[in-house]
Scaffold this active site. Structure first.
Site, mmCIF file in Angstrom:
data_model
loop_
_atom_site.group_PDB
_atom_site.id
_atom_site.type_symbol
_atom_site.label_atom_id
_atom_site.label_comp_id
_atom_site.label_asym_id
_atom_site.label_seq_id
_atom_site.Cartn_x
_atom_site.Cartn_y
_atom_site.Cartn_z
ATOM 1 N N LYS A 1 5.857 6.622 -14.294
ATOM 2 C CA LYS A 1 4.338 6.496 -13.604
ATOM 3 C C LYS A 1 3.558 7.370 -14.230
ATOM 4 O O LYS A 1 3.834 8.643 -14.573
ATOM 5 C CB LYS A 1 4.714 6.710 -12.323
ATOM 6 C CG LYS A 1 3.450 6.497 -11.467
ATOM 7 C CD LYS A 1 3.866 6.818 -9.956
ATOM 8 C CE LYS A 1 2.544 6.240 -8.860
ATOM 9 N NZ LYS A 1 3.036 6.673 -7.668
ATOM 10 N N SER B 1 1.512 2.925 -4.947
ATOM 11 C CA SER B 1 0.916 3.184 -6.327
ATOM 12 C C SER B 1 1.693 3.110 -7.504
ATOM 13 O O SER B 1 1.164 3.045 -8.396
ATOM 14 C CB SER B 1 0.235 4.480 -6.023
ATOM 15 O OG SER B 1 1.386 5.476 -5.879
ATOM 16 N N SER C 1 4.802 4.219 -1.504
ATOM 17 C CA SER C 1 4.758 3.626 -3.066
ATOM 18 C C SER C 1 5.767 3.425 -3.931
ATOM 19 O O SER C 1 5.599 3.135 -4.920
ATOM 20 C CB SER C 1 3.673 4.810 -3.583
ATOM 21 O OG SER C 1 2.382 4.576 -3.003
#
Lengths: 424, 424
Positions: free
Chosen positions: A59, A128, A152
């Site tokens: 990420k 996210s 997330s």
């Protein structure tokens, strides 16, 4: 001329890159992709360990020394970090091949990036950790790491139909990961099966744990089920899947009981929102001061909301969390080893300007409980849904071993994967 | 020609730079000093707020957008960060002038930097926030920020004779600060008086709190005293100062009682060491892998120690901490508002290849309690010693207001400052 036979690890890696070549234009999982030759060279020469050669996406809010980081923003950019974030360094040391940085929403909040749901390009992948979930779901990577402050990891895992794991709060270091809300931020990962999930846990904790239990273990397991929270929406297909899972577990385990405590969980949802807003407003101070106009409305809203919260209200919220955790530990969690509950309200939301609602994840993130999403079903639109298993505080190993037993049940087969089967 | 009269803030700032010019060669508090002209321009044009124009030094493990960071190392270097660390951004927003980066030990552990104790150049300033404590003690800065994982604020505050404040765990965001041990790392600061300390707390929490209490407040205060922990060394002069403080408080407050629980506190010291080592070994993974030979023996030792600790042992340590905090909250902290205890074994240790022992700080850091060091006395070698006030969990405001009342007592006057009196 001699024919070279490719090692299984190189084959897996090449499969991932081939899938990226076919699908990335549509799915948009990556913020940065490492050149294939570089990844292959690392696979051939890198350290060997628990994760030898496993392709992993990172990420875009994790620091990396060999790839750029821009935290989902258009205004922050670092070509390479001085040090790898702790989890990245542990995975790399265990032999993982970091194939790219995956798309994050802006500063890991609600404003979406370019990623689409690989099962239906008109739907959100969730957020996210959008790119990480989509990359794993679509077979572009065997695993990917993400983080959760509200929902997330579990939400995109549910929307994209992959295994998503949020460990207990503070169990895996988040050093070198952009902070949002210290009390809530938790690093975790996405995989295509529980075995890989457990392998990543071993690499992150730098120990090889035995999470494989005898088949008989399931018969001694005690499960609580929270089918829904009153006044919080829940789609019929998720409710139906939960009920079916409940009855399956009731037959297979020592004890499965339904719990109802809507008032407490509603309050915990609000407390989570209060802590998240207060902490974000005291954490993203520089970004709000200098990049307010580029942050996205959602982020500006939560920071302004948090700025209006005074210290005593925040301390009350923390105290309520501590009290609730203490109470739950001595009630529900005294009677059960794991809890099942909804991951999301329903299937992935239609549209790319929303990321869906993390409401059902908020209580468990707040309480710091380990959560593991199992993609076990499909909703009425054919999109993935599933069941999260929620463990007791810091009992991540028990949760992983319970999951390994549970997925042996017919109703808990992981059925949502697309893309190539790229396991070794 | 018109004579310009300097504003009080510019005068304070110039005084600090003049003191640096005289003393920095000997004391070595700064890793990087901002050019005077730049600091003055910022003071003239920068934002006005709670800290308008206050010169503040920043420990070299905090990210800053306008100054380099090298984390006390010779192998990591960032000319400027993408974003200010959260606390730095909050102070800057409140009008503080960041005059430089202060020396940290290597990655904020025990291997010393170049800083010497301003009271005696042959002695350690303490660590790891060495430069911050020395700069404030010597009048080179009005305040400075630091961090504590074992005793890295309270110990240098004691050795250098300044006010040192370690807030409650997790109360002030540590985003953008190099992590060592997530459960223990706490940001804090050094000032020359309690009023400035409270001002920094207000700026960090983005609220102006009223910590000034009526004089009568002291008469209602309840105090516990832990004079020493059996089997842990304590110098006679520190013991004598504590006893004197104890009797002074006994006369002035509602209740002052001595507590004795050496076995528990000894155990807490060992638990703190276990958690710190385990977490450091899972946090500084990149640094250990690539810079082991430049890290310093102390850091290599603790990482190797931590690497040998298994997950269950670590979880037991966390559980013991939680249990002890729960017990203490319902016993000692139920009967008292604050606790006094030793800050350090004694005066600053002679020699520059050691930083002294944080043993007396370990329990409070582990338990996440707010600690405020008051430099109230001198030891038998004329070096500063003092008394820390320890508050209940998250009751930082109560601790600050208690301190403001306590320093009105004759025996609690802050007597250890050197350098210019550079308050407004």
């Amino acid at each position: 001329m001699k024919m070279h036979q490719l090692s299984p690890a190189i084959t897996t890696l090449k499969n991932c890159y081939e899938r990226v070549a076919v699908r990335e234009n549509e799915v948009g999982a990556f913020q940065y992709l490492k050149p294939t030759a570089q990844a292959i060279a690392e696979c051939e020469k890198g350290p060997k360990g628990l994760l030898s050669g496993m392709p992993i996406g990172i990420k875009d809010i994790f620091d990396t020394t060999d790839m750029p980081t821009q935290w989902g923003t258009s205004y922050l950019y670092s070509p390479k970090s001085q040090a790898d974030s702790s989890l990245v360094a542990s995975l790399r040391k265990a032999g993982a091949i970091l194939i790219g940085k995956t798309v994050s929403t802006k500063l890991a909040y609600f404003t979406p990036g370019k990623t689409r749901n690989p099962h239906d390009l008109k739907r959100t992948p969730g957020a996210s950790s959008s790119g990480s979930a989509a990359a794993v779901a679509d077979g572009m990577s065997r695993a990917a790491i993400g983080s959760q402050t509200a929902g997330s990891i579990i939400r995109p895992a549910s929307f994209c139909g992959v295994v998503g794991f949020k460990p207990s709060a503070d169990l895996i270091p988040s050093s070198g990961v952009k902070a949002f809300s210290k009390s809530l931020d938790t690093v975790g990962w996405f995989t295509r099966n529980i075995h890989d999930c457990a392998l990543l846990f071993d690499a992150a904790t730098q120990r090889q744990h035995n999470t494989d239990l005898p088949k008989s273990a399931l018969a001694t397991l005690r499960v609580n089920a929270l089918i829904e929270i009153e006044n919080i929406p829940l789609d019929n297909d998720v409710r139906a899947l939960l009920k079916k899972s409940f009855y399956t577990l009731k037959k297979a385990t020592a004890r499965t009981a339904e719990i109802q405590e809507s008032q407490l969980f509603c309050k915990l949802i609000n407390v989570q929102k209060c802590i998240m807003a207060y902490e974000a407003s005291r954490t993203l101070v520089h970004e709000f001061q200098f990049y307010k106009n580029s942050m996205g409305k959602e982020l500006v809203d939560i920071i302004q909301l948090g700025a209006a919260i005074d210290l005593p209200e925040y301390l009350d919220a923390l105290a309520f969390r501590d009290h609730a955790l203490h109470t739950l530990t001595h009630t529900f969690f005294n009677q059960a080893d794991i809890l099942i509950a909804p991951s999301t309200i329903g299937e992935a939301t239609v549209g790319l300007n929303t990321t869906g609602d993390p409401v059902y994840c908020r209580p468990w993130t707040l309480l710091g409980l380990p959560c593991l999403h199992l993609p076990t079903g499909k909703g009425s639109h054919g999109m993935p849904i599933g069941i999260p298993l929620i463990g007791k505080p810091k009992e991540d190993l028990k949760l992983l071993s319970s999951a390994l037993s549970i997925v042996q049940l017919e109703d808990f087969k992981l059925t949502c994967l697309t893309g190539e089967a790229n396991e070794h």
